[in-house]
Design a protein around this motif. Structure first.
Motif, short mmCIF file in Angstrom:
data_model
loop_
_atom_site.label_atom_id
_atom_site.label_comp_id
_atom_site.label_asym_id
_atom_site.label_seq_id
_atom_site.Cartn_x
_atom_site.Cartn_y
_atom_site.Cartn_z
N ASP A 99 4.29 -3.68 -36.75
CA ASP A 99 4.92 -2.67 -35.90
C ASP A 99 3.95 -1.55 -35.55
OD1 ASP A 99 6.90 -1.30 -34.52
OD2 ASP A 99 7.62 -0.27 -36.31
N ALA A 100 3.24 -1.03 -36.53
CA ALA A 100 2.33 0.10 -36.29
C ALA A 100 1.20 -0.30 -35.34
CB ALA A 100 1.75 0.60 -37.61
N ALA A 101 0.63 -1.48 -35.55
CA ALA A 101 -0.48 -1.92 -34.72
C ALA A 101 -0.03 -2.21 -33.30
CB ALA A 101 -1.14 -3.16 -35.33
N VAL A 102 1.09 -2.89 -33.14
CA VAL A 102 1.58 -3.25 -31.80
C VAL A 102 2.02 -2.01 -31.03
CG1 VAL A 102 3.41 -4.46 -30.56
CG2 VAL A 102 2.20 -5.60 -32.43
N ALA A 103 2.71 -1.08 -31.70
CA ALA A 103 3.19 0.13 -31.02
C ALA A 103 2.03 0.94 -30.47
CB ALA A 103 4.01 0.97 -31.99
N GLN A 104 0.90 0.94 -31.17
CA GLN A 104 -0.26 1.70 -30.71
C GLN A 104 -0.91 1.03 -29.50
OE1 GLN A 104 -3.30 2.18 -33.68
NE2 GLN A 104 -4.39 3.74 -32.51
N ALA A 105 -0.84 -0.31 -29.44
CA ALA A 105 -1.56 -1.03 -28.39
C ALA A 105 -0.72 -1.41 -27.19
CB ALA A 105 -2.17 -2.31 -28.99
N ILE A 106 0.58 -1.57 -27.37
CA ILE A 106 1.39 -2.25 -26.37
C ILE A 106 1.54 -1.47 -25.07
CG2 ILE A 106 3.64 -1.34 -27.08
CD1 ILE A 106 4.76 -4.19 -26.74
N GLY A 107 1.36 -0.17 -25.11
CA GLY A 107 1.58 0.62 -23.91
C GLY A 107 0.60 0.34 -22.79
#
Length: 491
Positions: free
Chosen positions: A144-152
């Protein structure tokens, strides 16, 4: 005024603006759909067996079922069908959507917040939810932490590749168990003769390393065929007189058959060498391979269980990497120091610059590009500041290198795009109609005119501030100060 007339009245800038607004409206509708799905699940989260007169489950009565991953609330099994009717989808599709939505809200809350802010494509977030569903609730937070930082801002393909690696890292023991289970399912199957063509289909389920080796040997046999078509024709007199009439896939099919004839393959390579054609060493007695491993410094120090990312194959555990190259000649090269810089007085980019730039940039530097750079990939090294044959020395180097696919390179060259390299891996693009995009290793970010101007003139701003403060001016570089532009980068 009809909708068609309104669209027909738009100029180029109007079409671009309307397209951006339409995307926002589409994302808003998709988020609204997920929120309604969650509301339906919440309305049907009580245990139907606790209600008076409930039909027992053994007689077909309703029950609570787990549609999402560990930590998500259960939902009444038979409530799905009516929601599916309203959404005009199959119940199985609606059931899957409920599971995805519950996973996002309860297991991936940081990613769900980005989704609700219309900051990413909804389908990417729901796919991450499915990819991470087997993880326990106390492990999925890493994803969750890694994807939330990158997904935008990161392209979907790169987000999913990141999520794949984080799923492995979150539970490497479970991943190793899955690998062992997959190894037990390997095999090669020869199907029945296909009629009326008379061909047969061969299906192989092998390890990634073996698949890569087989693919490489097939390519090298085909290259030798093209170098010595006479040898190929001696063994296959029924082939067309002109070997060029065969597609490469047809030649690969012939080469696949030659894998069962190692003596003929050896003689073919010898004949190709006699024709002064270079046959790679991997096709001869000793096999040699170059593997780029992308590692975090904590992994190098032994403080992390994170997998290494192998170019072309994805995330791998150490034991997988060992099996990948175990039968090959292994040459360990020093760690590539991405802090080093090189500039030369020539138009062509040195190999050392190309290698470092591709490792820094992660992928194609065109806005929203999906391609992931590899050392063997076909990408062009473009000069963001066009090369001037009569210009100053040192124009080609780390400070002036933007990897682009050929299509993006052509668009940049012939359609009036402007790009400014702000640091080793950060680029500010301006489209022909004035759209600004900042591209860095985290993805692509929209930039307004004011921020774009500040980034472009970062050195001028710093010099002015130094003069006001009475401090000696900082050294300015041709491409701008990394510290200065990062301070005004949009969130």
């Amino acid at each position: 005024m009809s909708r068609e007339d309104a669209i027909d009245d738009l100029d180029a800038s109007g079409v671009l603006a309307a397209s951006g607004a339409t995307r926002s409206a589409r994302l808003a509708a998709q988020v609204r759909d997920l929120e309604l799905v969650l509301a339906w699940a919440d309305l049907h989260s009580s245990d139907p067996q606790a209600e008076p007169g409930a039909v027992p489950v053994r007689y077909g009565g309703d029950r609570l079922v787990l549609l999402g991953g560990d930590g998500t609330p259960r939902v009444q099994d038979l409530c799905v069908h009516e929601l599916a009717i309203a959404r005009q989808t199959h119940p199985a599709a609606t059931r899957a959507t409920i599971g995805d939505a519950l996973d996002l809200r309860h297991r991936l809350p940081l990613t769900w917040a980005v989704v609700q802010d219309l900051g990413c494509e909804v389908w990417v977030a729901t796919k991450v939810a499915r990819m991470s569903r087997d993880l326990d609730r106390d492990r999925v937070g890493l994803v969750d932490a890694a994807v939330a930082q990158a997904i935008g801002g990161t392209a979907p393909g790169r987000v999913l590749a990141l999520a794949e690696g984080k799923v492995v890292e979150a539970d490497s023991a479970a991943h190793a168990a899955r690998l062992e289970e997959e190894r037990r399912r390997t095999g090669v199957w020869a199907g029945r003769t296909d009629t009326p063509s008379g061909t047969r289909t061969v299906v192989a389920r092998v390890t990634p390393g073996d698949a890569a080796w087989v693919d490489g040997v097939l390519e090298r046999i085909v290259d030798a065929f093209l170098a010595r078509p006479d040898v190929l024709r001696d063994h296959h007199p029924d082939l067309p007189a002109d070997i060029d009439d065969l597609s490469r896939q047809q030649l690969r099919a012939i080469a696949f058959g030659w894998l069962a004839r190692p003596e003929d393959v050896r003689d073919l390579f010898a004949a190709a060498q006699e024709a002064s054609v270079t046959v790679p060493r991997t096709a001869r007695s000793g096999q040699r391979v170059v593997v780029y491993l992308h590692l975090h410094e904590s992994a190098v120090l032994g403080a992390s269980t994170a997998p290494a990312r192998v170019e072309g194959l994805g995330p791998m555990l150490l034991e997988q990497v060992t099996r990948l190259v175990a039968h090959a000649e292994v040459v360990v090269k020093p760690v590539i120091d991405l802090e080093e810089h090189t500039a030369v007085d020539a138009y062509e980019f040195p190999a050392a610059v190309t290698e470092r730039t591709r490792l820094r940039c992660v992928g194609d530097t065109f806005p929203h590009a999906v391609g992931t750079l590899t050392m063997s990939g076909r990408y062009d090294d473009d000069h963001p500041v066009p090369y001037d044959g009569n210009g100053p020395p040192g124009q080609t180097g780390d400070h002036n290198d933007a990897p682009l696919s050929r299509s993006h390179h052509r668009a940049k060259t012939h359609r009036g795009y402007r790009v400014r390299q702000l640091d080793d891996a950060t680029y500010l693009w301006t489209s022909p109609h004035g759209l600004h995009r900042l591209v860095d290793p985290t993805g692509t970010h929209a930039v307004d005119d004011a921020d774009a101007w500040r980034m472009t003139h970062a050195d001028v701003i710093l010099a002015a501030l130094d003069r006001v403060s009475g401090q000696p001016p900082k050294a300015a570089t041709e491409t701008g100060s990394q510290a200065s532009h990062s301070a005004i980068r949009p969130a």
